[in-house]
Motif scaffolding. Sequence first.
Motif, PDB file in Angstrom:
ATOM      1  N   LYS A   3       0.857  -1.187   0.000  1.00  0.00           N
ATOM      2  CA  LYS A   3       0.000   0.000   0.000  1.00  0.00           C
ATOM      3  C   LYS A   3       0.888   1.231   0.000  1.00  0.00           C
ATOM      4  N   SER A  18      -2.908  10.519  -3.093  1.00  0.00           N
ATOM      5  CA  SER A  18      -3.626   9.391  -3.667  1.00  0.00           C
ATOM      6  C   SER A  18      -3.081   8.122  -3.034  1.00  0.00           C
ATOM      7  N   GLU A  20      -2.579   3.936  -3.339  1.00  0.00           N
ATOM      8  CA  GLU A  20      -2.528   2.785  -4.234  1.00  0.00           C
ATOM      9  C   GLU A  20      -2.411   1.526  -3.396  1.00  0.00           C
ATOM     10  N   GLY A  21      -3.104   0.486  -3.824  1.00  0.00           N
ATOM     11  CA  GLY A  21      -3.015  -0.801  -3.151  1.00  0.00           C
ATOM     12  C   GLY A  21      -4.050  -1.019  -2.066  1.00  0.00           C
ATOM     13  N   CYS A  23      -8.483  -0.468  -1.076  1.00  0.00           N
ATOM     14  CA  CYS A  23      -9.820  -0.196  -1.603  1.00  0.00           C
ATOM     15  C   CYS A  23     -10.744   0.255  -0.478  1.00  0.00           C
ATOM     16  N   CYS A  27      -8.707   2.768   2.200  1.00  0.00           N
ATOM     17  CA  CYS A  27      -8.034   3.853   1.480  1.00  0.00           C
ATOM     18  C   CYS A  27      -8.118   5.148   2.282  1.00  0.00           C
ATOM     19  N   THR A  47     -11.880   7.236  -6.626  1.00  0.00           N
ATOM     20  CA  THR A  47     -11.645   6.596  -7.920  1.00  0.00           C
ATOM     21  C   THR A  47     -12.355   5.245  -7.983  1.00  0.00           C
ATOM     22  N   ASP A  49     -11.011   2.470  -8.026  1.00  0.00           N
ATOM     23  CA  ASP A  49     -10.335   1.569  -7.095  1.00  0.00           C
ATOM     24  C   ASP A  49     -10.971   1.616  -5.709  1.00  0.00           C
TER      25      ASP A  49
END
Length: 64
Positions: A3, A18, A20-21, A23, A27, A47, A49
């Motif tokens: 993450k 932002s 990443e990794g 959801c 997040c 997003t 995701d």
Amino acid sequence: MAKFLIVTIDPDGSIKTSVEGACGPECEELARPYEENLGKVTKKTLTKDYYAGEQEKQGERVRR
């Protein structure tokens, strides 16, 4: 999966983060401490995701 929180500082001084990794709510949990310390959040965009984890949960409910 690893993450990551990506922090971008634009020339005008605005800051964008932002994740990443991760959801869904995970997040937001990862970003929250940074958002609280970097200043006032003026805009938040979720997003596809973000919703990916929720779609997987719904799929599991349908399959059962």
